[in-house]
Scaffold this motif. Structure first.
Motif, PDB file in Angstrom:
ATOM      1  N   THR A 190      62.195  82.417  46.963  1.00 40.26           N
ATOM      2  CA  THR A 190      63.254  82.552  47.636  1.00 40.26           C
ATOM      3  C   THR A 190      63.250  81.663  48.957  1.00 40.26           C
ATOM      4  O   THR A 190      62.372  81.162  49.357  1.00 40.26           O
ATOM      5  CB  THR A 190      63.530  84.055  47.951  1.00 40.26           C
ATOM      6  OG1 THR A 190      62.365  84.246  48.799  1.00 40.26           O
ATOM      7  CG2 THR A 190      63.430  84.848  46.804  1.00 40.26           C
ATOM      8  N   GLU A 191      64.520  81.834  49.602  1.00 40.22           N
ATOM      9  CA  GLU A 191      64.467  80.838  50.647  1.00 40.22           C
ATOM     10  C   GLU A 191      63.487  81.058  51.992  1.00 40.22           C
ATOM     11  O   GLU A 191      62.664  80.438  52.437  1.00 40.22           O
ATOM     12  CB  GLU A 191      66.077  81.147  51.370  1.00 40.22           C
ATOM     13  CG  GLU A 191      66.327  80.016  52.223  1.00 40.22           C
ATOM     14  CD  GLU A 191      67.926  80.016  52.728  1.00 40.22           C
ATOM     15  OE1 GLU A 191      68.359  80.074  51.595  1.00 40.22           O
ATOM     16  OE2 GLU A 191      68.113  80.050  53.794  1.00 40.22           O
ATOM     17  N   THR A 198      60.877  91.818  47.345  1.00 40.94           N
ATOM     18  CA  THR A 198      61.683  90.948  48.162  1.00 40.94           C
ATOM     19  C   THR A 198      61.279  90.971  49.824  1.00 40.94           C
ATOM     20  O   THR A 198      60.735  91.897  50.126  1.00 40.94           O
ATOM     21  CB  THR A 198      63.373  91.575  48.491  1.00 40.94           C
ATOM     22  OG1 THR A 198      63.817  91.901  47.221  1.00 40.94           O
ATOM     23  CG2 THR A 198      64.101  90.634  48.925  1.00 40.94           C
TER      24      THR A 198
END
Ligand SMILES: C[C@H](O)[C@H](O)[C@H]1CNc2nc(N)[nH]c(=O)c2N1
Ligand SMILES: N[C@@H](Cc1ccc(O)cc1)C(=O)O
Ligand SMILES: [Fe+2]
Length: 515
Positions: free
Chosen positions: A72-73, A167
């Motif tokens: 992910t970023e 996440t």
């Protein structure tokens, strides 16, 4: 108080983010700016597009390097920070993770064991029943951990069958997707991207296109601006005879037209500049002297710019009462019009009014409104800027006068603007912001303000409706832009204002007592 300085980690992260996605010098030259017709709105759109594409390719590159297409970023961000050097790799950082557990059973304790093995410290742990189908619990865990271990942890959690999802949250609430904007005047070192398509090298219609010596000279002066950093003294330029005579011819026509067509505020400062010997025939004012003059009057200062800046970068500097000014001179064959801003336009057009308190504040208001604004809003703000600061007219005792810099530095258009040829409309930010414009011929429409005070008030009301969910304020003592999103920050501001009110009350009392 929550200042950018005390919120150090977040600021550092945001800055890194900007540097990581930064484009070298210009948006247009390296990216083949496609538009033929000049419009700063198209420029702003192009800028956003290039920023997005650059970001995408930086992310792709990092994913390939780490051999993990799923990064992910935030993870790319972390991996890049860790890859900087040995120290950065082992530096401990705070991170938030959201874990989706399939079963509450023993998996949480196994995860915590892994954290312990990797020498991480759990700072906070929260759980709630998961809303994700097939998951029992969502866990929010905040950790302090070395960057490389954190990457390792993420990898091993991803492989664990007990987890449906992991996440990594952005560092200290700074969302890597959120627009970066400068928080301190020194951050303007990152706000000097150019639209280069009107440079003499690229624009066949530029009067200097075929003049090699002129192009060299312009480049030499532009390079001085590229290497300028916050805090450096403003470089002195030794202008040559050609440049000085170009200045003198424009200066003479402006002096002739002012009494009749320029607004009173402009004329007042112009006189001051003449009295101080900054404005005169035979010498181009040095940015350093002009910057000192402005600073004494309104706190505005100058920094050298290498050419036409993008709207976002240019407007951002105004929030700090900094005006980015070019230092090279237009081509001698075309003293009364040039397709790119030059120092004659900046000096004669912009500077006098930047020394007027009310106008200076209006300029800063536009700048503050631009920080963190969406792309669409930047377009609107630059359109408002265009029809006010660049081409604005105002009323003075029933007569229409000019205050826009593009009029005051280009006498042909000035005469056109005050003639009966163009259409004149009252300045209303909401409708003015939507008016298309071009910069190749004289404007067919101008907007007339009742006064600077009135323009400012209307502007402020209009800006209040913009999308940004917080208010910002410039603190002149620290040169910082503060985001007014915490009670502590607001209390601090309130106590300062309270003190000012007391001074004001005392002053009134003393004057009254004198009568
Ligand atoms: C904000 C707006 O687009 C505005 O016209 C800006 C753009 N970039 C600039 N860049 C420089 N160097 N000088 C200017 O006057 C401007 N004006
Ligand atoms: N046309 C202006 C210079 C200028 C060019 C482009 C701009 O965006 C602004 C100013 C002049 O001749 O004085
Ligand atoms: Fe300008």
């Amino acid at each position: 108080m929550k200042t950018p300085e005390s919120n150090n980690m977040g600021v550092h992260a945001a800055k890194k983010n900007r540097e990581m996605f930064a484009i070298k010098k210009s948006y247009s030259i390296e990216n083949g700016y496609p538009s033929r017709r000049r419009s700063l709105v198209d420029d702003a759109r192009f800028e956003s597009l290039v920023v997005r594409q650059t970001k995408q390719s930086v992310l792709e590159e990092a994913r390939q390097r780490c051999n993990d297409a799923g990064l992910t970023e935030e993870e790319v961000f972390l991996a890049n920070a860790a890859a900087e050097n040995k120290e950065a790799e082992t530096a401990v950082q705070r991170a938030g993770l959201v874990l989706r557990l399939r079963e509450s059973g023993g998996s949480l304790s196994r995860i915590l064991k892994t954290v312990e093995n990797l020498k991480g410290t759990v700072v906070q742990l929260e759980s709630r029943p998961s809303k994700t189908p097939g998951c029992q619990l969502d866990i929010l865990v905040t950790l302090d951990m070395a960057r490389s271990s954190l990457l390792q942890l993420l990898r091993s959690l991803r492989q664990s069958g007990a987890l449906a999802g992991v996440t990594l949250l952005s560092e200290n609430k700074v969302d890597a997707k959120e627009a970066w904007f400068p928080r301190h005047a020194r951050d303007l070192d990152n706000c000097n991207h150019l639209m280069t398509k009107y440079e003499p090298e690229l624009d066949m219609n530029h009067p200097g296109f075929a003049d090699k010596a002129y192009r060299e000279r312009r480049k030499q002066i532009a390079n001085i601006a590229f290497s300028y950093k916050y805090g450096d003294p403003i470089p002195h330029i030794d202008y040559n005879d050609d440049e000085i005579s170009t200045w003198t011819s424009v200066f003479k026509t402006v002096v002739d037209l002012l009494p009749k067509h320029a607004c009173a505020e402009y004329n007042r400062v112009f006189q001051l500049l003449q009295d101080e010997g900054i404005f005169r025939e035979g010498a181009i004012p040095q940015l350093k002297d002009m910057s000192d003059f402005l600073q004494r009057h309104t706190g505005f200062t100058l920094r050298p710019a290498a050419g036409l800046l993008t709207a976002r970068d240019f407007l951002a500097s105004l929030a700090f009462r900094v005006f980015q000014s070019t230092q090279y001179v237009r081509h001698p064959t075309s003293p009364f019009h040039t397709p790119e801003p030059d120092c004659i336009h900046e000096l004669l057009g912009h500077m006098p009014l930047l020394a007027d308190p009310s106008f200076a504040q209006f300029s800063q208001e536009i700048g503050l409104a631009s920080l963190g604004a969406s792309d669409a809003e930047i377009e609107k703000l630059s359109t408002v800027y265009w029809f006010t600061v660049e081409f604005g007219l105002c009323k003075e005792g029933g007569v229409v006068k000019a205050y826009g810099a593009g009029l005051l530095s280009a006498y042909g258009e000035l005469l056109h603007a005050v003639s009966d040829k163009p259409e004149r409309r009252p300045f209303e930010p909401a409708s003015t912001a939507l008016q298309p414009y071009q910069d190749q011929e004289y404007q067919p429409i101008y907007y007339v303000a009742e006064s600077f005070e009135d323009a400012k008030e209307k502007f402020r009301k209009w800006v209040a409706g913009m999308s940004r969910p917080y208010e910002v304020r410039f603190n002149p003592h620290t040169q910082c832009v503060e985001v007014l999103d915490s009670v502590a920050g607001l209390e601090n501001l309130m106590s300062q204002l309270h003190l000012e009110m007391m001074h004001l009350q005392n002053a009134v009392n003393k004057i009254k007592a004198g009568f």
